[in-house]
Design a protein around this motif. Sequence first.
Motif, PDB file in Angstrom:
ATOM      1  N   ILE A 250       0.841  -1.201   0.000  1.00 26.31           N
ATOM      2  CA  ILE A 250       0.000   0.000   0.000  1.00 26.31           C
ATOM      3  C   ILE A 250       0.877   1.252   0.000  1.00 26.31           C
ATOM      4  O   ILE A 250       0.610   2.221  -0.706  1.00 26.31           O
ATOM      5  CB  ILE A 250      -0.940  -0.009   1.238  1.00 26.31           C
ATOM      6  CG1 ILE A 250      -2.055  -1.044   1.034  1.00 26.31           C
ATOM      7  CG2 ILE A 250      -1.540   1.367   1.494  1.00 26.31           C
ATOM      8  CD1 ILE A 250      -3.039  -0.719  -0.092  1.00 26.31           C
ATOM      9  N   ASN A 254       0.501   0.911  -3.908  1.00 28.51           N
ATOM     10  CA  ASN A 254      -0.964   0.868  -3.797  1.00 28.51           C
ATOM     11  C   ASN A 254      -1.564  -0.237  -4.682  1.00 28.51           C
ATOM     12  O   ASN A 254      -2.668  -0.122  -5.194  1.00 28.51           O
ATOM     13  CB  ASN A 254      -1.555   2.240  -4.166  1.00 28.51           C
ATOM     14  CG  ASN A 254      -2.979   2.398  -3.669  1.00 28.51           C
ATOM     15  OD1 ASN A 254      -3.311   1.921  -2.591  1.00 28.51           O
ATOM     16  ND2 ASN A 254      -3.824   3.029  -4.451  1.00 28.51           N
ATOM     17  N   ASP A 262      -1.030  -6.077  -6.678  1.00 23.72           N
ATOM     18  CA  ASP A 262      -2.150  -6.353  -5.762  1.00 23.72           C
ATOM     19  C   ASP A 262      -1.982  -7.735  -5.143  1.00 23.72           C
ATOM     20  O   ASP A 262      -1.654  -8.699  -5.833  1.00 23.72           O
ATOM     21  CB  ASP A 262      -3.472  -6.312  -6.535  1.00 23.72           C
ATOM     22  CG  ASP A 262      -4.226  -5.006  -6.315  1.00 23.72           C
ATOM     23  OD1 ASP A 262      -4.036  -4.397  -5.251  1.00 23.72           O
ATOM     24  OD2 ASP A 262      -4.983  -4.606  -7.208  1.00 23.72           O
ATOM     25  N   THR A 266      -4.405  -6.536  -0.182  1.00 26.80           N
ATOM     26  CA  THR A 266      -4.735  -5.210  -0.721  1.00 26.80           C
ATOM     27  C   THR A 266      -6.088  -5.244  -1.427  1.00 26.80           C
ATOM     28  O   THR A 266      -6.819  -4.264  -1.402  1.00 26.80           O
ATOM     29  CB  THR A 266      -3.651  -4.698  -1.692  1.00 26.80           C
ATOM     30  OG1 THR A 266      -3.563  -5.582  -2.806  1.00 26.80           O
ATOM     31  CG2 THR A 266      -2.301  -4.576  -1.020  1.00 26.80           C
ATOM     32  N   LYS A 270      -9.118  -2.769  -0.552  1.00 18.95           N
ATOM     33  CA  LYS A 270      -9.726  -1.884  -1.561  1.00 18.95           C
ATOM     34  C   LYS A 270     -11.222  -2.165  -1.706  1.00 18.95           C
ATOM     35  O   LYS A 270     -12.018  -1.243  -1.845  1.00 18.95           O
ATOM     36  CB  LYS A 270      -9.034  -2.083  -2.914  1.00 18.95           C
ATOM     37  CG  LYS A 270      -7.650  -1.462  -2.974  1.00 18.95           C
ATOM     38  CD  LYS A 270      -7.044  -1.701  -4.344  1.00 18.95           C
ATOM     39  CE  LYS A 270      -5.611  -1.221  -4.402  1.00 18.95           C
ATOM     40  NZ  LYS A 270      -4.985  -1.523  -5.693  1.00 18.95           N
TER      41      LYS A 270
ATOM     42  N   ASP B  81      -6.546  10.201  -1.802  1.00 23.95           N
ATOM     43  CA  ASP B  81      -6.568   8.729  -1.742  1.00 23.95           C
ATOM     44  C   ASP B  81      -6.848   8.221  -0.334  1.00 23.95           C
ATOM     45  O   ASP B  81      -7.488   7.195  -0.146  1.00 23.95           O
ATOM     46  CB  ASP B  81      -5.233   8.165  -2.232  1.00 23.95           C
ATOM     47  CG  ASP B  81      -5.013   8.490  -3.702  1.00 23.95           C
ATOM     48  OD1 ASP B  81      -6.015   8.537  -4.426  1.00 23.95           O
ATOM     49  OD2 ASP B  81      -3.862   8.719  -4.095  1.00 23.95           O
ATOM     50  N   GLN B  82      -6.335   8.965   0.664  1.00 19.86           N
ATOM     51  CA  GLN B  82      -6.536   8.510   2.047  1.00 19.86           C
ATOM     52  C   GLN B  82      -7.910   8.884   2.578  1.00 19.86           C
ATOM     53  O   GLN B  82      -8.428   8.252   3.488  1.00 19.86           O
ATOM     54  CB  GLN B  82      -5.453   9.091   2.953  1.00 19.86           C
ATOM     55  CG  GLN B  82      -4.101   8.465   2.694  1.00 19.86           C
ATOM     56  CD  GLN B  82      -2.991   9.212   3.391  1.00 19.86           C
ATOM     57  OE1 GLN B  82      -3.202   9.817   4.432  1.00 19.86           O
ATOM     58  NE2 GLN B  82      -1.811   9.188   2.818  1.00 19.86           N
ATOM     59  N   THR B 201       0.558   8.278  -8.786  1.00 21.66           N
ATOM     60  CA  THR B 201      -0.529   8.730  -7.899  1.00 21.66           C
ATOM     61  C   THR B 201      -1.842   8.415  -8.607  1.00 21.66           C
ATOM     62  O   THR B 201      -2.140   8.996  -9.658  1.00 21.66           O
ATOM     63  CB  THR B 201      -0.401  10.244  -7.653  1.00 21.66           C
ATOM     64  OG1 THR B 201       0.897  10.500  -7.124  1.00 21.66           O
ATOM     65  CG2 THR B 201      -1.459  10.732  -6.695  1.00 21.66           C
TER      66      THR B 201
END
Lengths: 310, 431
Positions: A250, A254, A262, A266, A270, B81-82, B201
């Motif tokens: 993460i 991410n 992934d 995760t 999600k 995102d958080q 991002t």
Amino acid sequence: MTVTAQAVRRDAVKAPRRRGGGIAPPWLFAVPALLIYALVVLYPAFSGAGSAFTDWSGVGAQRSFVGLDNFQELFHDDQALGALRNTLLLTVAIVVVQNGIGLLLALGVHTGIKSRMVLRVIFFAPVVVSPVMVSFLWKYVYNPAPDAGLNAALGAIGLGGLRQDWLGNPSIALWSVAFTVIWQCAGYSMVIFLAGLEGVPAELHESAMVDGAGTVARFRHITWPLLAPAVTINLMLSTVGGLTLFTQIIAMTNGGPGYATDTLSTVLYKQAFVFGKFGYSTAVALVLAIFVAAVSFIQIGYLRSRETAA
Amino acid sequence: MALDRSVSRRRLLQLVGGATVTAGLAGALSACGGGNGSSSSGGPLKVIGAGSQEAGLRKALDDYKKANPDFDFNLSFSPADQLQTALRAQLAAGNAPDLHAVYPGNGSAMSMVQLSKANLLADLSSQSWTQKIPTGFKGAFQNDGKTFIFSPGTSVLGAIYNKKAFATAGVDVPTTWSELLSVCDKLKKKGIVPIALGAQTPWVTQLIDYALVPGTVYAKTPDFDDKMTAGTASFADSGWADAMDKYLELQKKGFFNDNPNGTTYEQATSMVGTGKAAMAVQVSAVLQAFRQASPTPDDLGMFPFPATDVAADNWIPGGVVVGIAVSAKSKKAEQAKKFIEYCGQPDVVNAWAEAVACVPLYSEGDAKVDPVLKPFLPYLKDNKAVPFMDQRWPNAEVQPTHFAVVQELLGGKSTVPAALKKMDEAYRKSA
């Protein structure tokens, strides 16, 4: 001598039971702990597991029973199946490489070299740093710019051709994350192997040396068999750690680029917090928990039998 | 032998125990640093905003406090995102802040429709400012006829560019797709990265598609969202394919920085601010961050990102910016609602909008608009602005799927038809 020591220990354990006719059975002493365990572990786990059979979004009170729909979706979900593949690849890489390096480090600092204590501290140091901090540190190291981090170091030593987009290339990102985890946790494996090595009696090595055994033969026939308990613990811990890996992924990728890093952890995160599918997420969590438990039982069964054989 | 082994195991456990305690201690220490408390009872009003609304929200709260000395607040911010995860976890646990950021319309787990459906937002319909919401924007603020969020206005999406970099390459602002390619080519030949892209991002990945789709989809099919809802249209068989092809064309021609999937939003922002890159496709709400990254903020401008070679078809994306809502479970709901009523006053709307570089929701007389947004105003006036696409998507899965497929495309691991197929599958899942 060995038999006597074991017999004495058995007697010491059994003695209070024989003499304790007026004392309440020992299991009563476990009741407070069991109650707390039931309250903070079992109850939340089972009540949470119920969500796996609903379509709860994770917020609000609306939820309907959907039977096994979430599980059916899971086994037809390309993202979840890809995450399972990534999880297994990561686990194998971590278990093999982390323990291999941990063993080599342990053997290295178990010798008589002068700086062995300092080296032990240095190799163990990453373990006590928060995984999030380690991830951000390595995210900086993995900066894709040619004049930054690892790429700059490669350029400086004439290996500019090996520069990579370490976290941005879907073919490499998973291994970049695995390397970070191994860098952080190899010291942990080292400590456990080191403890095992300290339990190997020096006189066995001395006897073998007298018999003419070389370094490799002594490792193979003396050290390795006696390290069996340490191997069991290390393999167990790294397997469970690999199967449930979450923080580093993460923090570093991410789960991306795309779905390249992934893992089941995760995906379930999600599904719960990004997609708003808490019920489905719980189904993934349940399957993951059962999978980890099954792998662990099989693994420990095999490793224990190996210990006995050794 | 057995005795030796038992000694070994005991020693082993001692060491493992020690290591575990050390690791646990490290975890505990790191956990100590992360706590920010969360209680809605007693003390000041607890407010959590999105990072992009900081300038405006902070100013509104400060001004309100000056006028109401009894009012006090505890304000914190979270990156986009958080926000979806941290705040949603608080909502799930029933300890949400009194006032918190909510995205307009639908399409994300923290959107107004998703949260109001779960009865987590207080109804603001009785407040007078809600009558002034322009008809075209009501879908962003209202669900089932009730208003649940306040937002200061609309943000536009286009290219934030460095005028000095453009001058160095001797190029002007492009107005068609072909001109854009030509400008990028000249910039590249001058050694300037034409377009900075921080696709590591996640939310940044969507912006170029969002900039192109108004031209490739909505200018030809203004009711595309209604057709999607009715099931008579799909991403795969629409101008979305054209938009994604163009996105990849920019990459293939080398008009992005190297390794966009490994580059973050912050790095891309810095590249444009310092002139290393000439432009970045972004929402106007983050102009402030670009200005902070630039030694000469006045050198930054914005222009609509052209999607086609027909100037009349080059519509723009312009959506209601992230707003604030009152938690339905807040014990200070009345206090929070009064603050929102204050925010609804035209002069407060104007001040907030100016601070986050967006066009005010409404105004009395001339609204103060950041001068760099002027090229976008005719589009808004002529109804050539399309709300950000996700605001009409039916569930929270389409947008993250879009993020992921764009990263896959940039990484060469997917094709446009396969990417759009995944988005269509996510769209068809239940709300």
